[in-house]
Design a protein around this motif. Structure first.
Motif, mmCIF file in Angstrom:
data_model
loop_
_atom_site.group_PDB
_atom_site.id
_atom_site.type_symbol
_atom_site.label_atom_id
_atom_site.label_comp_id
_atom_site.label_asym_id
_atom_site.label_seq_id
_atom_site.Cartn_x
_atom_site.Cartn_y
_atom_site.Cartn_z
ATOM 1 N N GLY A 268 25.836 -9.839 -4.983
ATOM 2 C CA GLY A 268 25.036 -8.641 -5.232
ATOM 3 C C GLY A 268 24.539 -8.596 -6.669
ATOM 4 N N ILE A 269 25.409 -8.967 -7.610
ATOM 5 C CA ILE A 269 25.024 -8.981 -9.026
ATOM 6 C C ILE A 269 23.930 -10.020 -9.265
ATOM 7 C CG2 ILE A 269 25.837 -9.498 -11.358
ATOM 8 C CD1 ILE A 269 28.571 -8.390 -10.509
ATOM 9 N N ARG A 270 24.088 -11.174 -8.612
ATOM 10 C CA ARG A 270 23.091 -12.223 -8.780
ATOM 11 C C ARG A 270 21.714 -11.744 -8.311
ATOM 12 N NH1 ARG A 270 23.596 -17.145 -4.796
ATOM 13 N NH2 ARG A 270 22.966 -15.454 -3.431
ATOM 14 N N PRO B 190 21.035 -4.524 -12.051
ATOM 15 C CA PRO B 190 20.984 -3.069 -12.308
ATOM 16 C C PRO B 190 21.448 -2.266 -11.098
ATOM 17 C CG PRO B 190 18.966 -4.130 -13.024
ATOM 18 C CD PRO B 190 19.749 -5.164 -12.297
ATOM 19 N N ARG B 191 21.119 -2.751 -9.896
ATOM 20 C CA ARG B 191 21.510 -2.033 -8.687
ATOM 21 C C ARG B 191 23.032 -2.046 -8.515
ATOM 22 N NH1 ARG B 191 19.704 -2.575 -2.633
ATOM 23 N NH2 ARG B 191 20.696 -0.639 -1.955
ATOM 24 N N ALA B 192 23.632 -3.230 -8.778
ATOM 25 C CA ALA B 192 25.088 -3.311 -8.676
ATOM 26 C C ALA B 192 25.738 -2.356 -9.668
ATOM 27 C CB ALA B 192 25.544 -4.748 -8.933
ATOM 28 N N THR B 193 25.159 -2.279 -10.878
ATOM 29 C CA THR B 193 25.685 -1.353 -11.883
ATOM 30 C C THR B 193 25.581 0.086 -11.384
ATOM 31 O OG1 THR B 193 24.819 -2.871 -13.536
ATOM 32 C CG2 THR B 193 25.557 -0.725 -14.325
ATOM 33 N N SER B 194 24.419 0.419 -10.797
ATOM 34 C CA SER B 194 24.205 1.800 -10.354
ATOM 35 C C SER B 194 25.117 2.149 -9.182
ATOM 36 C CB SER B 194 22.748 2.013 -9.973
ATOM 37 O OG SER B 194 22.498 1.441 -8.715
ATOM 38 N N LEU B 195 25.587 1.122 -8.459
ATOM 39 C CA LEU B 195 26.529 1.387 -7.370
ATOM 40 C C LEU B 195 27.949 1.563 -7.886
ATOM 41 C CD1 LEU B 195 25.164 -1.044 -4.679
ATOM 42 C CD2 LEU B 195 25.206 1.443 -4.550
#
Lengths: 310, 295
Positions: free
Chosen positions: A186-188, A192-197
């Protein structure tokens, strides 16, 4: 088990059978070189293939693992199994320190930082007294595994190396297919989306980096055990380049790519060794061809052709 | 004899000069890397190999054609620049739509090929290149003797670095270049031939490396590995400076050379690693680099 698909299970069984049969046909010492190179490439693939970070300093962890394993076996006469574990721990500890620095930047900077940090490790090994400088640590005794099994027989040594490789290979596969591995992917794909999750992406990247470095250290320790030698070549940046080539040629982010790449690159080195610098030229040319026309690598192309994920 | 911090003056100034010379090479190489990265978005791993080609071009011009040092200082960068145009047009331009990392891998492969070919042709022991007669000898500066050639290298490198800065920051060509770095499609819409600009930028960065190579030829022996010895340190320099500013690359290059020189005086064991230690500190305190733009 281990999250293998049907096709991957068949490929895995095929690989194990090949590992079992090959030493009766081919020279075991050559095969052990392939297996350590393959494990090393698996460790690199964990970072580039599943976290999307190109570490250009993987040799630092491989080489330090190799030095520590060689030194503890020679100076302290520790058991071979302990030496390999120490090699892995060295890789992990060094990976924790260097990874903490390197993950502060991503992309192209991450590659440059890992390269520069690995160069620092190289200079350290050049100066430090325990590495033996230009000579390296030579004539390391293989001894007896668990105090019982005599490793001086190449065939016995081969089975131990094969076991270490398969163990490492399954570990990488297990990591990738765990919930932790899913977060990495997911991070790859979208950090930013992984962070927001709510994921602490830096922590995930650092843990993945440490695991990758640990496996590189195990590969280095095993290499030192097999060949009884640890030298500056193990920490040199050309070794880092070679593991990039191995994985790229086999297929970045594929399960079996690193092993296939290791077989091809090691064979090539073996047969081209007599032609001096032509090895470098050939490696460079393969690099360029892979990047320009063959980015999925051997296994990636095969998988695309058969429409399965290998 | 003058003592400074318990160190004899001539020793201190001697090492400072050596540091400035190394710094001159760091500055010229990291400047080229920054210019190329700004425009092409690739890290030119082949930079060290092209630096080496510059030195070899000077050696070949002297030994095969009989062309001396000063014409070579113009001709060698020109030849290597043309080589740069060819590889940019035929190979590198295919990668612009891909992840930046592929550019790094491709140019890494390229450096292996170039260095391997030179090693096959000339061995790795190194070929001598004589300092031109006019720059032989040394000058007494009062506090130290300065070898003329070393003074010349620092001077020439500074002139070239600041000319590059002036071209990029103060001319209309430079303005177009900076605009294209910011937003290439928009600049193209104004009728600028952006692909040609990209090619020229690559050639310019490469020519800068080759120029550094010619300057280096009489100091280090001309050998196939001379570039790769430098390039890893130059990458650390680039990380420390950040690639955002031209002047930043120049100042970081010279500054780190001086730091390295001073380390040789006060703690020689660390002189090979000090640049990397500075990089570690910069990463901890200011990860984007001294002159880098915020991500």
């Amino acid at each position: 088990m281990f999250g293998f698909s049907r096709a991957q299970s068949i490929a895995f069984i095929l690989m194990v059978v090949l590992i079992a049969v090959c030493p009766f046909v081919l020279y075991p010492v050559f095969l052990m070189r392939v297996l350590t190179a393959a494990l090393f490439a698996c460790s690199f693939n964990l970072m580039i293939g599943y976290v999307g970070l190109l570490s250009f300093g993987q040799a630092a962890f491989f080489g330090m693992g190799s030095y520590v394993a060689a030194w503890t076996m020679k100076a302290w006469h520790v058991d071979a199994s302990v030496a390999i574990v120490l090699g892995g721990l060295t890789g992990a500890a060094l990976g924790l320190v260097l990874g903490y620095l390197a993950i502060r930047r991503s992309g192209i900077y991450f590659a440059m930082i890992t390269l520069a940090l690995a160069q620092m490790v190289y200079f350290f090994c050049l100066e430090a007294p325990f590495t033996g400088g230009e000579d390296g640590i030579q004539q390391v005794p293989r001894g007896h595994l668990f105090g019982l099994i005599d490793l001086n027989n190449d065939m016995t040594m081969y089975w131990v190396t094969a076991a270490v490789f398969i163990g490492g290979f399954l570990l990488v596969h297990r990591i990738i297919h765990s919930p932790f591995g899913q977060v990495l992917k997911g991070i790859r794909e979208n950090e930013p989306r992984a962070t927001s999750l709510g994921y602490r992406t830096d922590d995930y990247k650092l843990i993945a980096f440490v695991l990758s470095c640990m496996i590189a250290g195990v590969a280095g320790g095993t290499k030192a055990l097999v060949f009884g030698i640890a030298t500056l070549t193990d920490v040199h940046y050309s070794t880092s380049g070679e593991v990039v080539l191995t994985t790229l040629l086999g297929g970045l982010g594929t399960v079996f790519g690193p092993a296939v790449g290791a077989l091809v690159v090691t064979s090539m080195e073996n047969y081209l060794a007599q032609f001096g610098a032509w090895v470098t030229v050939t490696q460079g040319a393969i690099f360029m061809i892979c990047v320009l026309a063959f980015r999925r690598g051997i296994i990636g192309e095969l998988g695309a052709f058969l429409k399965i994920s290998l | 004899m003058i003592m400074i911090f318990g160190v004899p003056g001539p020793l201190l100034f001697g090492q400072l000069l050596l540091g400035l010379i190394n710094g001159a090479f760091y500055a010229m190489l990291s400047l080229g890397l920054a210019v190329i990265f700004g425009m092409l978005n690739i890290i030119n791993f082949a930079h060290g190999a092209l630096f080496m080609m510059g030195a070899f071009a000077a050696w070949m011009l002297l030994n095969y054609v009989g062309i001396g040092y000063f014409p070579a200082l113009i001709l060698a960068p020109l030849l290597v620049g043309i080589f740069g145009v060819i590889i940019e047009k035929t190979i590198i331009s295919r990668l612009y739509k891909l992840d930046h990392l592929y550019g790094l891998l491709l140019t890494f492969g390229m450096s292996l090929v170039i260095e391997g070919l030179f090693r096959n042709a000339y061995g790795s022991s190194g070929l001598p290149y004589r300092i031109p007669d006019i720059l032989q000898g040394a000058t007494n500066l009062g506090f130290m003797y300065m070898p003329n050639y070393r003074g010349w290298v620092v001077l020439a490198a500074m002139v070239v670095c600041f000319s590059t800065w002036a071209i990029i920051e103060k001319t209309s060509l430079g303005a177009t270049l900076r605009a294209a770095t910011e937003n290439a499609p928009l600049v193209q819409a104004f009728g600028v031939n952006v692909p040609r600009l990209i090619t020229l930028t690559y050639a310019g960065g490469v020519a800068l490396a080759a120029f550094a190579g010619v300057l280096a030829a009489p100091i280090y022996s001309v050998n196939p590995n001379m570039g790769s010895n430098f390039i890893n340190t130059v990458f650390a320099v680039v990380v420390i400076g950040g690639m955002g500013s031209i002047m930043g690359s120049i100042l970081t290059g010279f500054g780190l050379g001086v730091v390295e020189g001073l380390t040789k005086v006060f703690y020689p064991q660390a002189s090979a690693t000090v640049v990397f230690l500075v990089m570690v500190i910069v990463l901890l305190v200011r990860p984007r680099g001294l002159f880098g733009k915020a991500a």
